[in-house]
Scaffold this motif. Structure first.
Motif, PDB file in Angstrom:
ATOM      1  N   ASP A   5      -0.823  -3.530   4.893  1.00 45.53           N
ATOM      2  CA  ASP A   5      -2.178  -2.767   5.499  1.00 45.53           C
ATOM      3  C   ASP A   5      -2.822  -2.056   4.566  1.00 45.53           C
ATOM      4  O   ASP A   5      -4.039  -1.598   4.901  1.00 45.53           O
ATOM      5  CB  ASP A   5      -1.429  -1.702   6.689  1.00 45.53           C
ATOM      6  CG  ASP A   5      -1.294  -2.158   7.789  1.00 45.53           C
ATOM      7  OD1 ASP A   5      -1.419  -3.374   7.902  1.00 45.53           O
ATOM      8  OD2 ASP A   5      -0.830  -1.335   8.609  1.00 45.53           O
ATOM      9  N   ARG A   6      -2.319  -1.994   3.204  1.00 43.61           N
ATOM     10  CA  ARG A   6      -3.451  -1.286   2.037  1.00 43.61           C
ATOM     11  C   ARG A   6      -2.896  -2.087   0.842  1.00 43.61           C
ATOM     12  O   ARG A   6      -1.738  -2.931   0.746  1.00 43.61           O
ATOM     13  CB  ARG A   6      -3.024   0.135   2.020  1.00 43.61           C
ATOM     14  CG  ARG A   6      -1.640   0.236   1.700  1.00 43.61           C
ATOM     15  CD  ARG A   6      -1.421   1.862   1.254  1.00 43.61           C
ATOM     16  NE  ARG A   6       0.191   2.049   1.044  1.00 43.61           N
ATOM     17  CZ  ARG A   6       0.511   3.323   0.609  1.00 43.61           C
ATOM     18  NH1 ARG A   6      -0.002   4.256   0.200  1.00 43.61           N
ATOM     19  NH2 ARG A   6       1.828   3.325   0.657  1.00 43.61           N
ATOM     20  N   VAL A   7      -3.986  -2.069  -0.083  1.00 41.80           N
ATOM     21  CA  VAL A   7      -3.612  -2.489  -1.396  1.00 41.80           C
ATOM     22  C   VAL A   7      -2.477  -1.738  -2.140  1.00 41.80           C
ATOM     23  O   VAL A   7      -2.631  -0.669  -2.026  1.00 41.80           O
ATOM     24  CB  VAL A   7      -5.050  -2.496  -2.455  1.00 41.80           C
ATOM     25  CG1 VAL A   7      -4.880  -2.809  -3.528  1.00 41.80           C
ATOM     26  CG2 VAL A   7      -6.108  -3.514  -1.611  1.00 41.80           C
ATOM     27  N   ASP A  35       8.520   3.188  -4.617  1.00 43.16           N
ATOM     28  CA  ASP A  35       7.708   4.033  -5.983  1.00 43.16           C
ATOM     29  C   ASP A  35       7.133   2.804  -6.872  1.00 43.16           C
ATOM     30  O   ASP A  35       7.971   2.210  -7.560  1.00 43.16           O
ATOM     31  CB  ASP A  35       8.730   4.731  -6.705  1.00 43.16           C
ATOM     32  CG  ASP A  35       7.867   5.622  -7.649  1.00 43.16           C
ATOM     33  OD1 ASP A  35       6.583   5.336  -7.643  1.00 43.16           O
ATOM     34  OD2 ASP A  35       8.450   6.492  -8.297  1.00 43.16           O
ATOM     35  N   PHE A  36       5.907   2.417  -6.769  1.00 52.27           N
ATOM     36  CA  PHE A  36       5.363   1.369  -7.436  1.00 52.27           C
ATOM     37  C   PHE A  36       5.122   2.051  -8.816  1.00 52.27           C
ATOM     38  O   PHE A  36       4.080   2.394  -9.181  1.00 52.27           O
ATOM     39  CB  PHE A  36       3.906   1.125  -6.869  1.00 52.27           C
ATOM     40  CG  PHE A  36       3.189  -0.411  -7.128  1.00 52.27           C
ATOM     41  CD1 PHE A  36       2.984  -0.539  -8.578  1.00 52.27           C
ATOM     42  CD2 PHE A  36       2.731  -1.169  -6.280  1.00 52.27           C
ATOM     43  CE1 PHE A  36       2.839  -1.690  -9.055  1.00 52.27           C
ATOM     44  CE2 PHE A  36       2.436  -2.413  -6.563  1.00 52.27           C
ATOM     45  CZ  PHE A  36       2.281  -2.626  -7.890  1.00 52.27           C
ATOM     46  N   LYS A  45       3.100  -8.988 -11.389  1.00 55.08           N
ATOM     47  CA  LYS A  45       2.445  -9.880 -12.389  1.00 55.08           C
ATOM     48  C   LYS A  45       3.496 -11.202 -12.527  1.00 55.08           C
ATOM     49  O   LYS A  45       2.676 -12.316 -12.874  1.00 55.08           O
ATOM     50  CB  LYS A  45       2.282  -9.171 -13.862  1.00 55.08           C
ATOM     51  CG  LYS A  45       1.135  -8.178 -13.929  1.00 55.08           C
ATOM     52  CD  LYS A  45       1.147  -7.690 -15.235  1.00 55.08           C
ATOM     53  CE  LYS A  45       0.010  -6.592 -15.227  1.00 55.08           C
ATOM     54  NZ  LYS A  45      -0.118  -5.635 -16.538  1.00 55.08           N
ATOM     55  N   ALA A  46       4.438 -11.116 -12.460  1.00 51.48           N
ATOM     56  CA  ALA A  46       5.216 -12.417 -12.770  1.00 51.48           C
ATOM     57  C   ALA A  46       4.907 -13.240 -11.589  1.00 51.48           C
ATOM     58  O   ALA A  46       5.040 -14.646 -11.755  1.00 51.48           O
ATOM     59  CB  ALA A  46       6.863 -12.039 -12.813  1.00 51.48           C
ATOM     60  N   PHE A  47       5.097 -12.615 -10.275  1.00 52.78           N
ATOM     61  CA  PHE A  47       4.652 -13.652  -9.072  1.00 52.78           C
ATOM     62  C   PHE A  47       3.269 -14.070  -9.318  1.00 52.78           C
ATOM     63  O   PHE A  47       3.122 -15.545  -9.051  1.00 52.78           O
ATOM     64  CB  PHE A  47       4.873 -12.766  -7.990  1.00 52.78           C
ATOM     65  CG  PHE A  47       4.454 -13.438  -6.757  1.00 52.78           C
ATOM     66  CD1 PHE A  47       5.565 -14.348  -5.977  1.00 52.78           C
ATOM     67  CD2 PHE A  47       3.212 -13.291  -6.303  1.00 52.78           C
ATOM     68  CE1 PHE A  47       5.152 -15.092  -4.936  1.00 52.78           C
ATOM     69  CE2 PHE A  47       2.926 -14.071  -5.081  1.00 52.78           C
ATOM     70  CZ  PHE A  47       3.934 -14.999  -4.417  1.00 52.78           C
ATOM     71  N   SER A  58      -2.997  -9.570 -12.284  1.00 63.21           N
ATOM     72  CA  SER A  58      -3.518  -7.991 -12.077  1.00 63.21           C
ATOM     73  C   SER A  58      -2.547  -7.219 -12.092  1.00 63.21           C
ATOM     74  O   SER A  58      -2.616  -5.985 -12.436  1.00 63.21           O
ATOM     75  CB  SER A  58      -4.448  -7.900 -11.377  1.00 63.21           C
ATOM     76  OG  SER A  58      -4.038  -8.163  -9.845  1.00 63.21           O
ATOM     77  N   GLY A  59      -1.294  -7.452 -11.466  1.00 64.36           N
ATOM     78  CA  GLY A  59      -0.433  -6.235 -11.061  1.00 64.36           C
ATOM     79  C   GLY A  59      -0.722  -5.780  -9.798  1.00 64.36           C
ATOM     80  O   GLY A  59      -0.113  -4.818  -9.496  1.00 64.36           O
ATOM     81  N   VAL A  60      -1.859  -6.050  -9.350  1.00 60.63           N
ATOM     82  CA  VAL A  60      -2.413  -5.083  -7.969  1.00 60.63           C
ATOM     83  C   VAL A  60      -2.080  -6.267  -6.952  1.00 60.63           C
ATOM     84  O   VAL A  60      -2.515  -7.518  -6.941  1.00 60.63           O
ATOM     85  CB  VAL A  60      -3.611  -5.003  -8.101  1.00 60.63           C
ATOM     86  CG1 VAL A  60      -4.394  -4.589  -6.901  1.00 60.63           C
ATOM     87  CG2 VAL A  60      -4.075  -3.907  -9.443  1.00 60.63           C
ATOM     88  N   VAL A  61      -1.650  -5.797  -5.868  1.00 60.73           N
ATOM     89  CA  VAL A  61      -1.360  -6.544  -4.705  1.00 60.73           C
ATOM     90  C   VAL A  61      -2.305  -6.507  -3.804  1.00 60.73           C
ATOM     91  O   VAL A  61      -2.574  -5.530  -2.899  1.00 60.73           O
ATOM     92  CB  VAL A  61      -0.153  -6.116  -3.665  1.00 60.73           C
ATOM     93  CG1 VAL A  61       0.460  -7.009  -2.680  1.00 60.73           C
ATOM     94  CG2 VAL A  61       1.196  -6.087  -5.099  1.00 60.73           C
ATOM     95  N   ASP A  62      -3.349  -7.451  -3.973  1.00 60.94           N
ATOM     96  CA  ASP A  62      -4.690  -7.538  -3.056  1.00 60.94           C
ATOM     97  C   ASP A  62      -4.155  -8.442  -1.715  1.00 60.94           C
ATOM     98  O   ASP A  62      -3.205  -8.979  -1.832  1.00 60.94           O
ATOM     99  CB  ASP A  62      -6.060  -7.762  -3.853  1.00 60.94           C
ATOM    100  CG  ASP A  62      -5.425  -9.107  -4.712  1.00 60.94           C
ATOM    101  OD1 ASP A  62      -4.511  -9.713  -4.522  1.00 60.94           O
ATOM    102  OD2 ASP A  62      -6.257  -9.583  -5.565  1.00 60.94           O
ATOM    103  N   ARG A  63      -5.407  -8.732  -1.124  1.00 63.39           N
ATOM    104  CA  ARG A  63      -5.238  -9.695   0.031  1.00 63.39           C
ATOM    105  C   ARG A  63      -4.840 -10.923  -0.391  1.00 63.39           C
ATOM    106  O   ARG A  63      -3.945 -11.724   0.088  1.00 63.39           O
ATOM    107  CB  ARG A  63      -6.531  -9.722   0.655  1.00 63.39           C
ATOM    108  CG  ARG A  63      -6.388 -10.541   1.788  1.00 63.39           C
ATOM    109  CD  ARG A  63      -7.614 -10.606   2.678  1.00 63.39           C
ATOM    110  NE  ARG A  63      -8.192  -9.198   3.011  1.00 63.39           N
ATOM    111  CZ  ARG A  63      -7.695  -8.816   4.557  1.00 63.39           C
ATOM    112  NH1 ARG A  63      -6.950  -9.782   5.174  1.00 63.39           N
ATOM    113  NH2 ARG A  63      -8.019  -7.637   4.894  1.00 63.39           N
TER     114      ARG A  63
END
Ligand SMILES: [Zn+2]
Ligand SMILES: [Zn+2]
Length: 253
Positions: A5-7, A35-36, A45-47, A58-63
């Motif tokens: 539901d959120r980034v 805890d991120f 990032k590995a994924f 990026s290490g950011v879980v976006d859509r």
């Protein structure tokens, strides 16, 4: 906050982060603490690098990353028929007996806990998916999943690891492959899991995935969550079917 539901990015906390950490358990691996931190960023990032093939993760879980995690799950569905207990007495995943009871001499130690957990731990199955993604050249199957107390007694086993905390992963041998090559391949897979998933050979460290050493498991790969603290072995972490494995219900942290 519900997963998806959120980034999600470094600094964020919540049940949805715990769910992310569980889904990416086969990519380095971290605590399911919701805890991120930097460790979770390395998982992401590995994924992104190894599955999404991004050259600049990026290490950011976006859509796009959420969708890629869903696609990753779809690409490696788990066949729960291979995981069911073969005893013929329980319904495939034990009878929920013996919670808080231990084998003689092992009181309080998870290794000797006789509890028949209510399914197979989701973390180990998501971690298995990562292995399948890293070795798409190999055909895998689960040679053993749940083995309840009835099954253990019948076979004279004293270990309770397969009461939902462990799977044995086997590979389908190509024609002509002998036992020696099979053993070498299992060793290579263990090495890969140590490198990519931060698994350990043996059970020394807490909250890390464990592999049986080659002298115990020569021609298969035994993968377990035995050394996780009780907080990470709560009933809600265990699943009995694909829907349960992929569910998005919040994990309390
Ligand atoms: Zn059984
Ligand atoms: Zn095993």
């Amino acid at each position: 906050m519900a997963y998806g539901d959120r980034v999600l990015q470094q600094g964020v906390r919540g049940d949805d982060v715990a769910e992310l950490q569980l889904r990416l358990a086969g990519f380095r691996g971290t605590l399911l603490d919701g805890d991120f931190g930097p460790g979770t960023a390395l998982q992401v990032k590995a994924f992104q690098r190894d599955v999404m093939r991004l050259s600049q993760p990026s290490g950011v879980v976006d859509r796009a990353t959420f969708q890629a995690i869903d696609a990753f799950a779809d690409r490696f569905p788990i066949d729960f028929r291979q995981l069911r207990c073969p005893c013929g007495v329980c319904d495939g995943f034990g009878q929920g007996r013996f919670k808080g009871l231990y084998m003689p001499g092992g009181k309080g130690l998870e290794q000797f806990h006789r509890y028949e957990y209510p399914g197979v731990h989701r973390l180990i199955l998501w971690a298995a998916r990562a292995l399948f993604a890293y070795r798409e050249d190999v055909k895998f199957l689960f040679s053993s999943g749940y083995r309840c107390a009835v099954e253990n007694e019948r076979k004279g086993r004293t270990t309770t690891n397969h009461h939902g905390k462990a799977v044995d992963i086997d590979t389908v041998l190509p024609p002509g492959m002998g036992k020696r090559e099979d053993m070498e391949r299992c060793n290579a897979i263990r090495g890969l899991l140590v490198e990519k998933a931060n698994a350990q050979i043996g059970w020394l460290a807490r909250n890390r995935k464990s592999l049986e050493p080659a002298d115990i498991a020569p021609t298969w790969v035994h993968y377990d969550v035995r050394e996780y603290e009780p907080a990470y072995l709560r009933d809600e972490f265990f699943c009995r079917d694909l829907a349960g494995l992929n569910r998005r219900l919040p994990i309390g942290v």
